[in-house]
Design a protein around this motif. Structure first.
Motif, short mmCIF file in Angstrom:
data_model
loop_
_atom_site.label_atom_id
_atom_site.label_comp_id
_atom_site.label_asym_id
_atom_site.label_seq_id
_atom_site.Cartn_x
_atom_site.Cartn_y
_atom_site.Cartn_z
N UNK A 1 -56.85 6.55 71.43
CA UNK A 1 -56.26 7.40 72.47
C UNK A 1 -54.86 6.88 72.77
N UNK A 2 -54.03 7.76 73.33
CA UNK A 2 -52.66 7.36 73.64
C UNK A 2 -52.23 7.98 74.97
N UNK A 3 -51.57 7.16 75.80
CA UNK A 3 -51.16 7.60 77.13
C UNK A 3 -49.77 7.09 77.48
N UNK B 1 -43.09 7.02 71.60
CA UNK B 1 -43.57 8.25 70.97
C UNK B 1 -43.09 9.44 71.78
N UNK B 2 -43.14 10.59 71.15
CA UNK B 2 -42.81 11.84 71.83
C UNK B 2 -41.35 12.24 71.75
N UNK B 3 -40.54 11.45 71.03
CA UNK B 3 -39.13 11.77 70.93
C UNK B 3 -38.70 12.11 69.53
N UNK B 4 -37.45 11.82 69.20
CA UNK B 4 -36.86 12.27 67.95
C UNK B 4 -36.33 11.14 67.07
N UNK B 5 -36.12 9.96 67.64
CA UNK B 5 -35.47 8.87 66.93
C UNK B 5 -36.48 8.01 66.20
N UNK B 6 -36.46 7.97 64.86
CA UNK B 6 -37.42 7.14 64.13
C UNK B 6 -37.14 5.65 64.32
N UNK B 7 -38.22 4.90 64.56
CA UNK B 7 -38.12 3.43 64.67
C UNK B 7 -37.04 2.99 65.66
N UNK B 8 -37.09 3.60 66.82
CA UNK B 8 -36.11 3.26 67.87
C UNK B 8 -36.36 1.87 68.42
N UNK B 9 -35.31 1.23 68.90
CA UNK B 9 -35.42 -0.03 69.60
C UNK B 9 -35.57 0.24 71.10
N UNK C 1 -41.14 8.40 74.90
CA UNK C 1 -41.83 7.91 76.08
C UNK C 1 -42.35 6.51 75.78
N UNK C 2 -42.49 5.68 76.81
CA UNK C 2 -43.17 4.40 76.66
C UNK C 2 -44.67 4.68 76.71
N UNK C 3 -45.37 4.36 75.64
CA UNK C 3 -46.78 4.72 75.54
C UNK C 3 -47.64 3.50 75.23
N UNK C 4 -48.92 3.65 75.55
CA UNK C 4 -49.92 2.66 75.17
C UNK C 4 -50.95 3.34 74.29
N UNK C 5 -51.20 2.75 73.15
CA UNK C 5 -52.19 3.26 72.19
C UNK C 5 -53.39 2.32 72.25
N UNK D 1 -36.69 9.67 81.20
CA UNK D 1 -37.69 10.38 80.40
C UNK D 1 -38.70 9.45 79.76
N UNK D 2 -38.37 8.17 79.60
CA UNK D 2 -39.30 7.23 78.97
C UNK D 2 -40.46 6.86 79.89
N UNK D 3 -40.39 7.28 81.16
CA UNK D 3 -41.43 6.94 82.13
C UNK D 3 -42.27 8.16 82.52
N UNK D 4 -42.20 9.23 81.76
CA UNK D 4 -42.95 10.43 82.11
C UNK D 4 -44.45 10.25 81.86
N UNK D 5 -45.22 11.06 82.55
CA UNK D 5 -46.68 11.04 82.40
C UNK D 5 -47.07 11.88 81.20
N UNK D 6 -47.92 11.32 80.33
CA UNK D 6 -48.31 12.07 79.13
C UNK D 6 -49.66 11.66 78.58
N UNK D 7 -50.38 12.64 78.08
CA UNK D 7 -51.62 12.39 77.33
C UNK D 7 -51.40 12.97 75.94
N UNK D 8 -51.59 12.14 74.93
CA UNK D 8 -51.31 12.53 73.56
C UNK D 8 -52.63 12.54 72.80
N UNK D 9 -53.05 13.71 72.38
CA UNK D 9 -54.44 13.90 71.94
C UNK D 9 -54.58 13.89 70.43
N UNK D 10 -55.68 13.30 69.97
CA UNK D 10 -55.97 13.14 68.56
C UNK D 10 -56.94 14.19 68.03
N UNK D 11 -57.46 15.05 68.88
CA UNK D 11 -58.43 16.05 68.44
C UNK D 11 -58.48 17.18 69.44
N UNK D 12 -59.08 18.29 69.03
CA UNK D 12 -59.28 19.41 69.95
C UNK D 12 -60.17 18.99 71.11
#
Length: 216
Positions: free
Chosen positions: A49-51, A77-85, A97-101, A136-147
């Motif tokens: 899961x990712x949040x 995650x959730x942006x456009x820049x690959x392998x961002x610092x 976004x700053x996320x936890x997997x 924007x890196x501190x927004x609330x988000x749920x990133x889903x892996x399945x329906x």
């Protein structure tokens, strides 16, 4: 964690995002708390899961304390820049976004359990910020892996929003979208508050109880 300019609260357009790089940035080899290899692999019988809930230092600590988790990791995650610092993410020009997997054993802890921690662990009505952390890196988000995860997330959002409104809070601003690509954050960010117990943590909930699993 100390980048609080309101100018970073508008999502960057894809054509204006930083270009990033082809190679992944270095990260930790092992989980500082669990002592296991820090990898994106998901063992048999486990799920992921990712949040996004604000500063990922404090968010990761919430999850690694739970029984049934076998790994946690922070990243972008959730942006456009690959392998961002981290420095690039903090400019607001990556869209990430700053996320936890988290990797968990559903026989021990359910996705609904994780959603309850998510909703109760932060204020999901604040838009592009969390407490004093703005952008924007501190927004609330749920990133889903399945329906199934998506349906559970949407249902929990509906139920919790009713509770929040009754308590005087505004509209929930949490984004719920299919999981985007995850990029590991740098080594020093991984399990940061285990390495730095007195470190900064700007995460705090609303005090409103989430009705998941209560029959509500």
């Amino acid at each position: 964690m100390f980048f609080m300019s309101s100018a970073k609260s508008e999502m960057v357009q894809p054509d204006a995002a930083l270009p990033g790089r082809a190679m992944a940035i270095p990260t930790a080899q092992n989980h500082f708390v669990y002592g296991t290899p820090l990898t994106a692999d998901v063992p048999a019988g486990h799920e992921v899961a990712m949040f996004g809930m604000g500063c990922f230092w404090g968010v990761e600590r919430m999850f690694w304390k739970l029984e049934g988790l076998t790994s946690t990791m922070v990243g972008y995650a959730g942006g456009y820049t690959p392998n961002a610092t981290y420095e690039e993410v903090c400019t607001g020009k990556t869209g990430h976004n700053e996320v936890v997997r988290v990797v968990y054993a559903p026989s021990v802890i359910t996705y609904d359990d994780l959603l309850r921690v998510f909703w109760e662990g932060h204020d999901p009505t604040q838009g592009m910020r969390q407490g004093n952390d703005c952008g924007t890196q501190y927004r609330s988000g749920i990133y889903t892996y399945s329906d199934e995860q998506a349906a559970a997330a949407e249902a929990s959002k509906t139920g919790f929003e009713l509770r929040l409104k009754s308590a005087g809070y505004g509209v929930v601003t949490t984004e719920i979208i299919p999981v985007p690509e995850f990029y590991f954050a740098e080594e020093y960010h991984q399990q940061y508050l285990a390495k730095n117990p007195n470190g900064y943590c700007g995460i705090g909930g609303t005090g409103v109880t989430c009705p998941i699993g209560t029959g509500a």
